[in-house]
Design a protein around this motif. Structure first.
Motif, PDB file in Angstrom:
ATOM      1  N   PHE A 104     -28.509  22.545 -34.901  1.00 28.22           N
ATOM      2  CA  PHE A 104     -29.197  22.659 -33.639  1.00 28.22           C
ATOM      3  C   PHE A 104     -29.624  24.054 -33.557  1.00 28.22           C
ATOM      4  O   PHE A 104     -30.425  24.620 -32.680  1.00 28.22           O
ATOM      5  N   GLN A 105     -28.925  24.941 -34.302  1.00 28.97           N
ATOM      6  CA  GLN A 105     -29.270  26.362 -34.031  1.00 28.97           C
ATOM      7  C   GLN A 105     -28.993  26.916 -35.360  1.00 28.97           C
ATOM      8  O   GLN A 105     -28.338  26.686 -36.499  1.00 28.97           O
ATOM      9  N   LYS A 106     -29.930  28.044 -35.530  1.00 30.00           N
ATOM     10  CA  LYS A 106     -29.918  28.665 -36.932  1.00 30.00           C
ATOM     11  C   LYS A 106     -30.227  30.180 -36.851  1.00 30.00           C
ATOM     12  O   LYS A 106     -31.130  30.526 -36.051  1.00 30.00           O
ATOM     13  N   ALA A 107     -29.715  31.224 -37.605  1.00 27.60           N
ATOM     14  CA  ALA A 107     -29.979  32.695 -37.561  1.00 27.60           C
ATOM     15  C   ALA A 107     -29.838  33.239 -38.779  1.00 27.60           C
ATOM     16  O   ALA A 107     -29.100  32.899 -39.728  1.00 27.60           O
ATOM     17  N   ALA A 108     -30.686  34.256 -38.996  1.00 28.37           N
ATOM     18  CA  ALA A 108     -30.635  35.012 -40.124  1.00 28.37           C
ATOM     19  C   ALA A 108     -30.901  36.659 -39.936  1.00 28.37           C
ATOM     20  O   ALA A 108     -31.743  37.069 -40.001  1.00 28.37           O
ATOM     21  N   PRO A 109     -29.524  37.013 -39.214  1.00 30.07           N
ATOM     22  CA  PRO A 109     -29.815  38.494 -38.621  1.00 30.07           C
ATOM     23  C   PRO A 109     -29.610  39.632 -39.558  1.00 30.07           C
ATOM     24  O   PRO A 109     -29.980  40.728 -39.228  1.00 30.07           O
ATOM     25  N   PHE A 110     -29.084  39.387 -40.864  1.00 32.28           N
ATOM     26  CA  PHE A 110     -28.557  40.417 -41.520  1.00 32.28           C
ATOM     27  C   PHE A 110     -29.611  40.649 -42.848  1.00 32.28           C
ATOM     28  O   PHE A 110     -30.476  39.989 -43.146  1.00 32.28           O
ATOM     29  N   ASP A 111     -29.409  41.754 -43.389  1.00 27.41           N
ATOM     30  CA  ASP A 111     -30.219  42.204 -44.664  1.00 27.41           C
ATOM     31  C   ASP A 111     -29.621  41.959 -45.807  1.00 27.41           C
ATOM     32  O   ASP A 111     -29.939  42.267 -46.938  1.00 27.41           O
ATOM     33  N   ARG A 112     -28.259  41.750 -45.813  1.00 28.62           N
ATOM     34  CA  ARG A 112     -27.417  41.106 -46.859  1.00 28.62           C
ATOM     35  C   ARG A 112     -26.525  39.970 -46.374  1.00 28.62           C
ATOM     36  O   ARG A 112     -26.632  39.627 -45.018  1.00 28.62           O
ATOM     37  N   ARG A 113     -26.043  39.123 -47.532  1.00 23.30           N
ATOM     38  CA  ARG A 113     -25.442  38.123 -47.214  1.00 23.30           C
ATOM     39  C   ARG A 113     -24.385  38.135 -46.321  1.00 23.30           C
ATOM     40  O   ARG A 113     -23.670  38.948 -46.272  1.00 23.30           O
ATOM     41  N   ALA A 114     -23.997  36.960 -45.379  1.00 21.87           N
ATOM     42  CA  ALA A 114     -22.924  36.669 -44.649  1.00 21.87           C
ATOM     43  C   ALA A 114     -21.629  36.688 -45.629  1.00 21.87           C
ATOM     44  O   ALA A 114     -21.804  35.835 -46.443  1.00 21.87           O
ATOM     45  N   THR A 115     -20.494  37.328 -45.055  1.00 17.84           N
ATOM     46  CA  THR A 115     -19.353  37.098 -45.779  1.00 17.84           C
ATOM     47  C   THR A 115     -18.088  36.634 -44.969  1.00 17.84           C
ATOM     48  O   THR A 115     -16.937  36.388 -45.702  1.00 17.84           O
ATOM     49  N   SER A 116     -18.156  36.548 -43.786  1.00 15.84           N
ATOM     50  CA  SER A 116     -16.979  36.294 -42.864  1.00 15.84           C
ATOM     51  C   SER A 116     -17.399  35.523 -41.765  1.00 15.84           C
ATOM     52  O   SER A 116     -18.353  36.004 -41.138  1.00 15.84           O
ATOM     53  N   LEU A 117     -16.556  34.846 -41.098  1.00 14.39           N
ATOM     54  CA  LEU A 117     -16.798  33.948 -39.945  1.00 14.39           C
ATOM     55  C   LEU A 117     -15.624  33.663 -39.179  1.00 14.39           C
ATOM     56  O   LEU A 117     -14.578  33.416 -39.861  1.00 14.39           O
ATOM     57  N   THR A 118     -15.706  33.677 -37.776  1.00 15.12           N
ATOM     58  CA  THR A 118     -14.554  33.384 -36.898  1.00 15.12           C
ATOM     59  C   THR A 118     -15.133  33.035 -35.629  1.00 15.12           C
ATOM     60  O   THR A 118     -15.991  33.562 -35.126  1.00 15.12           O
ATOM     61  N   TRP A 119     -14.350  32.089 -35.095  1.00 14.75           N
ATOM     62  CA  TRP A 119     -14.637  31.604 -33.646  1.00 14.75           C
ATOM     63  C   TRP A 119     -13.901  32.436 -32.675  1.00 14.75           C
ATOM     64  O   TRP A 119     -12.772  32.827 -33.127  1.00 14.75           O
ATOM     65  N   HIS A 120     -14.199  32.630 -31.411  1.00 21.27           N
ATOM     66  CA  HIS A 120     -13.481  33.245 -30.457  1.00 21.27           C
ATOM     67  C   HIS A 120     -12.313  32.224 -29.969  1.00 21.27           C
ATOM     68  O   HIS A 120     -12.791  30.905 -29.853  1.00 21.27           O
ATOM     69  N   PRO A 121     -10.919  32.345 -29.827  1.00 19.10           N
ATOM     70  CA  PRO A 121     -10.095  31.667 -29.494  1.00 19.10           C
ATOM     71  C   PRO A 121     -10.008  31.153 -28.432  1.00 19.10           C
ATOM     72  O   PRO A 121      -9.718  30.001 -28.101  1.00 19.10           O
ATOM     73  N   THR A 122     -10.701  31.606 -27.204  1.00 20.28           N
ATOM     74  CA  THR A 122     -10.877  31.050 -26.031  1.00 20.28           C
ATOM     75  C   THR A 122     -12.020  30.404 -25.303  1.00 20.28           C
ATOM     76  O   THR A 122     -12.433  29.949 -24.480  1.00 20.28           O
ATOM     77  N   HIS A 123     -13.309  30.878 -25.817  1.00 18.35           N
ATOM     78  CA  HIS A 123     -14.640  30.690 -25.775  1.00 18.35           C
ATOM     79  C   HIS A 123     -15.196  29.969 -26.732  1.00 18.35           C
ATOM     80  O   HIS A 123     -15.926  30.537 -27.835  1.00 18.35           O
ATOM     81  N   PRO A 124     -15.100  28.674 -26.763  1.00 18.60           N
ATOM     82  CA  PRO A 124     -15.321  27.656 -27.935  1.00 18.60           C
ATOM     83  C   PRO A 124     -17.070  27.766 -28.271  1.00 18.60           C
ATOM     84  O   PRO A 124     -17.375  27.355 -29.487  1.00 18.60           O
ATOM     85  N   SER A 125     -17.663  28.467 -27.712  1.00 21.27           N
ATOM     86  CA  SER A 125     -19.208  28.664 -27.779  1.00 21.27           C
ATOM     87  C   SER A 125     -19.608  29.937 -28.452  1.00 21.27           C
ATOM     88  O   SER A 125     -20.879  30.489 -28.606  1.00 21.27           O
ATOM     89  N   THR A 126     -18.551  30.887 -28.718  1.00 20.79           N
ATOM     90  CA  THR A 126     -18.887  32.376 -29.046  1.00 20.79           C
ATOM     91  C   THR A 126     -18.120  32.735 -30.497  1.00 20.79           C
ATOM     92  O   THR A 126     -17.178  32.173 -30.863  1.00 20.79           O
ATOM     93  N   LEU A 127     -18.835  33.101 -31.443  1.00 21.13           N
ATOM     94  CA  LEU A 127     -18.331  33.429 -32.717  1.00 21.13           C
ATOM     95  C   LEU A 127     -18.950  34.683 -33.231  1.00 21.13           C
ATOM     96  O   LEU A 127     -19.593  35.267 -32.682  1.00 21.13           O
ATOM     97  N   ALA A 128     -18.134  35.436 -34.302  1.00 23.61           N
ATOM     98  CA  ALA A 128     -18.314  36.682 -34.782  1.00 23.61           C
ATOM     99  C   ALA A 128     -18.692  36.293 -36.256  1.00 23.61           C
ATOM    100  O   ALA A 128     -18.074  35.425 -36.785  1.00 23.61           O
ATOM    101  N   VAL A 129     -19.804  36.924 -36.870  1.00 24.17           N
ATOM    102  CA  VAL A 129     -20.030  36.923 -38.233  1.00 24.17           C
ATOM    103  C   VAL A 129     -20.343  38.314 -38.922  1.00 24.17           C
ATOM    104  O   VAL A 129     -20.963  39.233 -38.286  1.00 24.17           O
TER     105      VAL A 129
END
Length: 427
Positions: A104-129
Motif C-alpha cells: 500500500f506504500q512504496k518509496a525509492a528515495p536513494f541513489d544506491r540500493r537500500a542496505t539496512s532496515l529497522t522499525w521504531h520500537p515504540t511507534h509501530p508506523s515509523t521505520l528507518a532505512v
C-alpha cells in the motif's frame, strides 16, 4: 542470471497517490525504472523442501481458523484452553489474513540500493532505512509529510547496521563502511562516536544495542567484535572470527547472551560475562557456507541463521549441540545485491525471507517468482508466499513492525510496505 546493476542516478523523493489500476501489468512486462512513493488504495536433522511454485499456492493457503478467536480467548481466561493452543489458533488466524496483504506504500528515495532496515520500537508506523551511499530515511507511514532524509557521504558510506536507541528513541545507532559506529539524532547530527577507524581498509559490518545492560556491540570486516557501554567506554575488543562479522545479535530475554555470524562459515554463541578471548565462546555452530545473519527469536528460545546460498537453520537454545532444523531455500549471494536475511515475526513462530530463484536449486522450476516466503518456525513448512507483479525484484530484507501487522521490505532501491487490504485503505 544475476540482477543488472542500475545506474547510480539520484532522483528526488516524491509522494504520489495512485489507485490500483483495473488492468494489471503483464508479468513479463519490465518494471518501470523510476518509482516514487506510491500509496495504493483498495535429535536428527530435519530437512524440509521449500520449492513450491506460485501456481501451486492454492494448496498452501491456510484454511480459515476453526471457531472464534474471541471465544478462544474467553476459554483461555476461564482456564479451559492452554496458552500453546491459543497461540496456535492466533497464528493460524494471522496466516489466513496474509492472503489479503498487498503493497500500500512504496518509496525509492536513494541513489544506491537500500542496505539496512529497522522499525521504531515504540511507534509501530515509523521505520528507518539506510542505503549503500550512507543515506538514511526516517519514515512515518501515518503522516503525509515527506520522510526525514539524512544525506550520506556517497560511495564508501554504506550503512551496515541500524538500531534505534532504546534509552532515547529520538536517536539511532549506525555502523557503516565509513569506518565508524556512532549515535545520531533525527537531524543527522553525530552525538557520539563509539568506534572508529582512520583507514579505508577497515570498517564496521554489524551492530546491536541493549537498553537493559546499556551496551553496544559492533563487528568489523576482519573478525573483531567491540563491546562498549552507553557512555562510550570500550569494555573489550577481541578478534572472535577469522573473517568479517556479518551479524551481531543480543538475546532479547538474556541480553548477556550474544550471537555472532561470519563469512568464516560459523555462528558463535558468547556469554558476555565470561568473554576472555577468541576461544571463550560457549558454542560454535559450523555452516557449509558463509553466514549472512543470526537472529534470536522474540522469546529468546531459538536462533535463526541464514547462509549465503540455500539454507536456513533454526537452532534450539535448550539444545545447542543437537542438529538444527534445516530449511532448503534459494537466496544465493551476489556482489551487487543486499545480502538476503531471514527474520522472525515479532509475535508468532514464523520466519519471513525473500526468495532468489536459483536454477541449480533442486526444486527450482522455470519462471519461478521472486516471492517473500513465510515458514512455520517449528515445522519448517512453507505457509504462505507474498508477491506483487509490479514489484517483482529480489527482496533482500523483510521486517514486521512491533505490532506484527505491517511488513517492510527492501528490494534494490525500493522500500515496500505491505499490509492487509482493509487496513491499508484506512492508513
Amino acid at each position: 542470471m544475476a540482477p543488472k546493476k542500475r545506474p547510480e542516478t539520484r532522483k528526488p523523493f516524491e509522494a504520489v497517490l495512485c489507485p490500483k489500476s483495473k488492468k494489471s501489468r503483464s508479468a513479463r512486462e519490465p518494471e518501470p525504472e523510476a518509482k516514487k512513493l506510491c500509496v495504493k488504495g483498495p535429535g536428527c536433522s530435519r530437512r524440509l523442501d521449500s520449492g513450491c511454485l506460485w501456481e501451486k499456492l492454492t494448496s498452501l493457503q491456510v484454511p480459515p481458523p476453526c471457531g472464534s478467536i474471541v471465544r478462544a480467548l474467553h476459554q483461555h481466561k476461564l482456564g479451559r484452553t492452554d496458552w500453546p493452543s491459543l497461540q496456535k489458533g492466533l497464528q493460524q488466524s494471522f496466516l489466513h489474513s496474509l492472503a489479503s496483504y498487498q503493497i500500500f506504500q512504496k518509496a525509492a528515495p536513494f541513489d544506491r540500493r537500500a542496505t539496512s532496515l529497522t522499525w521504531h520500537p515504540t511507534h509501530p508506523s515509523t521505520l528507518a532505512v539506510g542505503s549503500k551511499g550512507g543515506d538514511i530515511m526516517l519514515w512515518n507511514l501515518g503522516l503525509k509529510d515527506k520522510p526525514t532524509f539524512i544525506k550520506g557521504i556517497g560511495a564508501g558510506g554504506s550503512i551496515t547496521g541500524l538500531k534505534f536507541n532504546p534509552l532515547n528513541t529520538n536517536q539511532f545507532f549506525t555502523s557503516s563502511m565509513e569506518g565508524t559506529t556512532r549515535l545520531q539524532d533525527f537531524k543527522g547530527n553525530t552525538l557520539q562516536v563509539y568506534a572508529s577507524y582512520d583507514t579505508c581498509n577497515f570498517w564496521f559490518c554489524s551492530l546491536d544495542v541493549s537498553g537493559k545492560s546499556r551496551v553496544v556491540v559492533t563487528g568489523d570486516n576482519v573478525g573483531n567484535v567491540f563491546l562498549l557501554n552507553m557512555d562510550g567506554r570500550e569494555l573489550w575488543n577481541l578478534r572472535m572470527h577469522k573473517k568479517k562479522v556479518t551479524h551481531a545479535a543480543l538475546n532479547p530475554c538474556c541480553d548477556w547472551f550474544l550471537a555472532t555470524a561470519s563469512v568464516d562459515q560459523t555462528v558463535k554463541i558468547w556469554d558476555l560475562r565470561q568473554v576472555k578471548g577468541k576461544s571463550s565462546f560457549l558454542y560454535s555452530l559450523p555452516h557449509s557456507h558463509p553466514v549472512n545473519a543470526a537472529h534470536f527469536s522474540p522469546d529468546g528460545a531459538q536462533l535463526l541463521t541464514t547462509d549465503q546460498k540455500s539454507e536456513i537453520r533454526v537452532y534450539s537454545a535448550s539444545q545447542w549441540d543437537s542438529p538444527p532444523s534445516l530449511i532448503p531455500h534459494p537466496h544465493r549471494h551476489f556482489q551487487h545485491l543486499t545480502p538476503i536475511k531471514a527474520s522472525w515475526h515479532p509475535r508468532y513462530n514464523l520466519i519471513v525471507v525473500g526468495r532468489y530463484p536459483d536454477p541449480n536449486f533442486k526444486s527450482c522450476s522455470p519462471h519461478e517468482l521472486r516471492t517473500i516466503d513465510v515458514f512455520d518456525g517449528s515445522s519448517g513448512k512453507l505457509m504462505h508466499q507474498l508477491y506483487d507483479e509490479e514489484s517483482s525484484g529480489i527482496i533482500s530484507l523483510n521486517e514486521f513492525n512491533p505490532m506484527g501487522d505491517t511488513l517492510a521490505s527492501v528490494m534494490g532501491y525500493h522500500i515496500l510496505i505491505w499490509s492487509q487490504k482493509q487496513a491499508a485503505m484506512c492508513k
